[in-house]
Design a protein around this motif. Structure first.
Motif, PDB file in Angstrom:
ATOM      1  N   GLN A  81      -5.277  -5.866   7.929  1.00  0.00           N
ATOM      2  CA  GLN A  81      -4.742  -7.186   8.239  1.00  0.00           C
ATOM      3  C   GLN A  81      -3.386  -7.121   8.934  1.00  0.00           C
ATOM      4  OE1 GLN A  81      -6.547 -10.122   7.788  1.00  0.00           O
ATOM      5  NE2 GLN A  81      -8.033  -8.462   7.561  1.00  0.00           N
ATOM      6  N   LYS A  82      -2.598  -6.084   8.584  1.00  0.00           N
ATOM      7  CA  LYS A  82      -1.244  -6.009   9.140  1.00  0.00           C
ATOM      8  C   LYS A  82      -0.796  -4.559   9.194  1.00  0.00           C
ATOM      9  CE  LYS A  82       1.851  -8.079   6.613  1.00  0.00           C
ATOM     10  NZ  LYS A  82       2.879  -8.900   5.969  1.00  0.00           N
ATOM     11  N   VAL A  83      -0.142  -4.194  10.300  1.00  0.00           N
ATOM     12  CA  VAL A  83       0.494  -2.894  10.465  1.00  0.00           C
ATOM     13  C   VAL A  83       1.939  -3.194  10.846  1.00  0.00           C
ATOM     14  CG1 VAL A  83       0.540  -0.728  11.769  1.00  0.00           C
ATOM     15  CG2 VAL A  83      -1.661  -1.826  11.263  1.00  0.00           C
ATOM     16  N   GLU A  84       2.861  -2.821   9.968  1.00  0.00           N
ATOM     17  CA  GLU A  84       4.247  -3.243  10.161  1.00  0.00           C
ATOM     18  C   GLU A  84       5.212  -2.072  10.004  1.00  0.00           C
ATOM     19  OE1 GLU A  84       7.016  -6.830   8.385  1.00  0.00           O
ATOM     20  OE2 GLU A  84       5.428  -6.024   7.124  1.00  0.00           O
ATOM     21  N   GLN A  85       6.029  -1.831  11.036  1.00  0.00           N
ATOM     22  CA  GLN A  85       7.119  -0.861  10.949  1.00  0.00           C
ATOM     23  C   GLN A  85       8.268  -1.600  10.282  1.00  0.00           C
ATOM     24  OE1 GLN A  85       9.568   1.322  10.563  1.00  0.00           O
ATOM     25  NE2 GLN A  85      10.676   0.970  12.448  1.00  0.00           N
ATOM     26  N   VAL A  86       8.669  -1.165   9.074  1.00  0.00           N
ATOM     27  CA  VAL A  86       9.598  -1.961   8.272  1.00  0.00           C
ATOM     28  C   VAL A  86      11.058  -1.540   8.356  1.00  0.00           C
ATOM     29  CG1 VAL A  86       7.827  -2.759   6.666  1.00  0.00           C
ATOM     30  CG2 VAL A  86       9.058  -0.628   6.182  1.00  0.00           C
ATOM     31  N   LEU A  87      11.366  -0.444   9.007  1.00  0.00           N
ATOM     32  CA  LEU A  87      12.770  -0.053   9.139  1.00  0.00           C
ATOM     33  C   LEU A  87      13.354  -0.719  10.377  1.00  0.00           C
ATOM     34  CD1 LEU A  87      12.596   3.682   8.019  1.00  0.00           C
ATOM     35  CD2 LEU A  87      13.137   1.633   6.680  1.00  0.00           C
ATOM     36  N   THR A  88      13.542  -2.040  10.243  1.00  0.00           N
ATOM     37  CA  THR A  88      14.022  -2.882  11.337  1.00  0.00           C
ATOM     38  C   THR A  88      15.176  -3.753  10.865  1.00  0.00           C
ATOM     39  OG1 THR A  88      12.564  -4.736  10.791  1.00  0.00           O
ATOM     40  CG2 THR A  88      11.668  -3.033  12.277  1.00  0.00           C
ATOM     41  N   TRP A 125      20.514   4.197  -2.252  1.00  0.00           N
ATOM     42  CA  TRP A 125      19.332   4.649  -1.532  1.00  0.00           C
ATOM     43  C   TRP A 125      19.657   4.601  -0.045  1.00  0.00           C
ATOM     44  CZ3 TRP A 125      14.496   1.758  -3.865  1.00  0.00           C
ATOM     45  CH2 TRP A 125      14.324   2.140  -5.203  1.00  0.00           C
ATOM     46  N   ASP A 126      19.260   5.650   0.685  1.00  0.00           N
ATOM     47  CA  ASP A 126      19.524   5.757   2.121  1.00  0.00           C
ATOM     48  C   ASP A 126      18.229   5.920   2.897  1.00  0.00           C
ATOM     49  OD1 ASP A 126      22.336   5.857   1.647  1.00  0.00           O
ATOM     50  OD2 ASP A 126      22.212   8.017   1.305  1.00  0.00           O
ATOM     51  N   TRP A 127      18.127   5.223   4.034  1.00  0.00           N
ATOM     52  CA  TRP A 127      17.014   5.386   4.975  1.00  0.00           C
ATOM     53  C   TRP A 127      17.588   5.816   6.310  1.00  0.00           C
ATOM     54  CZ3 TRP A 127      17.189   1.792   1.217  1.00  0.00           C
ATOM     55  CH2 TRP A 127      16.059   1.628   0.419  1.00  0.00           C
ATOM     56  N   PHE A 139      22.304   5.978   8.757  1.00  0.00           N
ATOM     57  CA  PHE A 139      21.553   5.627   7.564  1.00  0.00           C
ATOM     58  C   PHE A 139      21.853   4.187   7.164  1.00  0.00           C
ATOM     59  CE2 PHE A 139      21.755  10.193   7.389  1.00  0.00           C
ATOM     60  CZ  PHE A 139      20.516  10.557   6.883  1.00  0.00           C
ATOM     61  N   PHE A 140      20.807   3.460   6.779  1.00  0.00           N
ATOM     62  CA  PHE A 140      20.956   2.156   6.145  1.00  0.00           C
ATOM     63  C   PHE A 140      21.029   2.420   4.652  1.00  0.00           C
ATOM     64  CE2 PHE A 140      19.156  -1.643   4.109  1.00  0.00           C
ATOM     65  CZ  PHE A 140      20.048  -2.588   4.579  1.00  0.00           C
ATOM     66  N   ASN A 141      22.037   1.859   3.989  1.00  0.00           N
ATOM     67  CA  ASN A 141      22.278   2.118   2.574  1.00  0.00           C
ATOM     68  C   ASN A 141      22.086   0.857   1.743  1.00  0.00           C
ATOM     69  OD1 ASN A 141      25.062   3.155   4.189  1.00  0.00           O
ATOM     70  ND2 ASN A 141      23.709   4.738   3.424  1.00  0.00           N
ATOM     71  N   ARG A 152      25.071  -4.568  -2.730  1.00  0.00           N
ATOM     72  CA  ARG A 152      25.478  -4.684  -1.324  1.00  0.00           C
ATOM     73  C   ARG A 152      24.669  -3.687  -0.493  1.00  0.00           C
ATOM     74  NH1 ARG A 152      29.126  -1.499  -3.714  1.00  0.00           N
ATOM     75  NH2 ARG A 152      29.927   0.332  -2.641  1.00  0.00           N
ATOM     76  N   THR A 153      24.802  -3.818   0.824  1.00  0.00           N
ATOM     77  CA  THR A 153      24.180  -2.871   1.754  1.00  0.00           C
ATOM     78  C   THR A 153      25.259  -2.372   2.703  1.00  0.00           C
ATOM     79  OG1 THR A 153      23.579  -4.558   3.385  1.00  0.00           O
ATOM     80  CG2 THR A 153      21.951  -4.083   1.657  1.00  0.00           C
ATOM     81  N   GLY A 154      24.927  -1.335   3.437  1.00  0.00           N
ATOM     82  CA  GLY A 154      25.877  -0.800   4.406  1.00  0.00           C
ATOM     83  C   GLY A 154      25.194   0.175   5.339  1.00  0.00           C
ATOM     84  N   ARG A 155      25.992   0.838   6.132  1.00  0.00           N
ATOM     85  CA  ARG A 155      25.510   1.865   7.060  1.00  0.00           C
ATOM     86  C   ARG A 155      26.481   3.022   7.054  1.00  0.00           C
ATOM     87  NH1 ARG A 155      21.693  -0.509  11.016  1.00  0.00           N
ATOM     88  NH2 ARG A 155      21.561  -2.664  10.373  1.00  0.00           N
ATOM     89  N   ASP A 156      25.920   4.209   7.198  1.00  0.00           N
ATOM     90  CA  ASP A 156      26.720   5.419   7.304  1.00  0.00           C
ATOM     91  C   ASP A 156      26.287   6.182   8.544  1.00  0.00           C
ATOM     92  OD1 ASP A 156      28.230   5.209   4.973  1.00  0.00           O
ATOM     93  OD2 ASP A 156      26.769   6.295   3.769  1.00  0.00           O
ATOM     94  N   ILE A 157      27.259   6.761   9.206  1.00  0.00           N
ATOM     95  CA  ILE A 157      26.966   7.692  10.290  1.00  0.00           C
ATOM     96  C   ILE A 157      27.255   9.077   9.763  1.00  0.00           C
ATOM     97  CG2 ILE A 157      27.601   8.452  12.611  1.00  0.00           C
ATOM     98  CD1 ILE A 157      28.422   5.546  13.187  1.00  0.00           C
ATOM     99  N   GLU A 158      26.309   9.972   9.922  1.00  0.00           N
ATOM    100  CA  GLU A 158      26.488  11.344   9.464  1.00  0.00           C
ATOM    101  C   GLU A 158      26.987  12.168  10.637  1.00  0.00           C
ATOM    102  OE1 GLU A 158      23.181  14.121   7.989  1.00  0.00           O
ATOM    103  OE2 GLU A 158      23.672  12.832   6.279  1.00  0.00           O
ATOM    104  N   TYR A 159      28.300  12.332  10.683  1.00  0.00           N
ATOM    105  CA  TYR A 159      28.898  13.041  11.816  1.00  0.00           C
ATOM    106  C   TYR A 159      28.631  14.532  11.686  1.00  0.00           C
ATOM    107  CZ  TYR A 159      31.235   8.722  12.912  1.00  0.00           C
ATOM    108  OH  TYR A 159      31.487   7.420  13.255  1.00  0.00           O
ATOM    109  N   LYS A 160      28.195  15.112  12.788  1.00  0.00           N
ATOM    110  CA  LYS A 160      27.969  16.559  12.828  1.00  0.00           C
ATOM    111  C   LYS A 160      29.282  17.253  13.145  1.00  0.00           C
ATOM    112  CE  LYS A 160      23.302  15.845  14.492  1.00  0.00           C
ATOM    113  NZ  LYS A 160      22.402  15.937  15.612  1.00  0.00           N
TER     114      LYS A 160
END
Length: 162
Positions: A81-88, A125-127, A139-141, A152-160
Motif C-alpha cells: 500500500q505504501k513505500v516511504e523513505q522516512v529519514l526526511t 538516538w542518532d540517525w 546525524f539527526f538526534n 528535544r531533537t538536534g543535529r550533529d556534524i561528525e567532523y573528520k
C-alpha cells in the motif's frame, strides 16, 4: 536489462553490498506489488508492526552506514500500500516532546546508534542523514528523558580529522 541488473544486485547482495536497494525499491509499486515480492527482493524486514486496520508495516533500514530507512506497508491481502523513505525533514518535524521511544521508532526506524549520557541522565538516538551538500556526516538526534520520552531533537556534524 532489468533482469541483468537484478542478477547483478543479487550477486552484490551476497557480499553484503546494498547499493542496489534503490533499484529494488523503485520497482515496488503500491497497489500492484505484493509482500512476497518485497521479501523476495529485500529479505526479511528488520522489524514488523501490526496496524489497527489489519495491515503490517515492515522496516528496511540502511543504518548505520546508509542514509535511508524505508517503511513498507502491506495490507491484509498482501498488497503493498505504501513505500516511504522516512529519514526526511517532514518526518523529523513530527518528532515532538512527549513522544515515547516506540513512537519515534515507528516514525524513523532503527537508529544508527544510541548513547547514554550519565551527567544529563539522557539517552540519545542518532540517525545518519543525507548530507549531499557536504563531506562531513550529519546525524539527526533525538534526546529522551529517563522515562523514555522525547525532550528535544538536534543535529550533529561528525567532523573528520583534518
Amino acid at each position: 536489462m532489468k533482469k541483468l541488473l537484478s542478477l547483478l544486485c543479487g550477486v552484490l547482495s551476497l557480499f553484503g553490498l546494498s547499493a542496489c536497494d534503490q533499484f529494488v525499491i523503485d520497482d515496488l509499486k503500491p497497489g500492484v506489488s505484493t509482500g512476497f515480492e518485497v521479501r523476495d527482493k529485500l529479505g526479511p524486514p528488520g522489524i514488523e508492526w501490526r496496524n489497527e486496520d489489519g495491515s503490517v508495516t515492515w522496516e528496511y533500514t540502511q543504518q548505520p552506514q546508509g542514509t535511508t530507512c524505508y517503511l513498507i506497508t502491506v495490507d491484509s491481502r498482501n498488497i503493498v500500500q505504501k513505500v516511504e523513505q522516512v529519514l526526511t525533514e517532514t518526518q523529523f518535524a513530527r518528532i515532538q516532546p512527549g513522544l515515547n521511544q516506540d513512537q519515534v521508532r515507528r516514525l524513523l526506524g532503527k537508529p544508527a546508534k544510541t548513547q547514554y549520557f550519565q551527567l544529563k541522565n539522557e539517552t540519545v538516538w542518532d540517525w545518519l542523514i543525507d548530507n549531499s551538500n557536504g563531506a562531513e556526516p550529519v546525524f539527526f538526534n533525538v534526546y529522551f528523558n529517563p522515562q523514555g520520552q522525547v525532550v528535544r531533537t538536534g543535529r550533529d556534524i561528525e567532523y573528520k580529522g583534518r
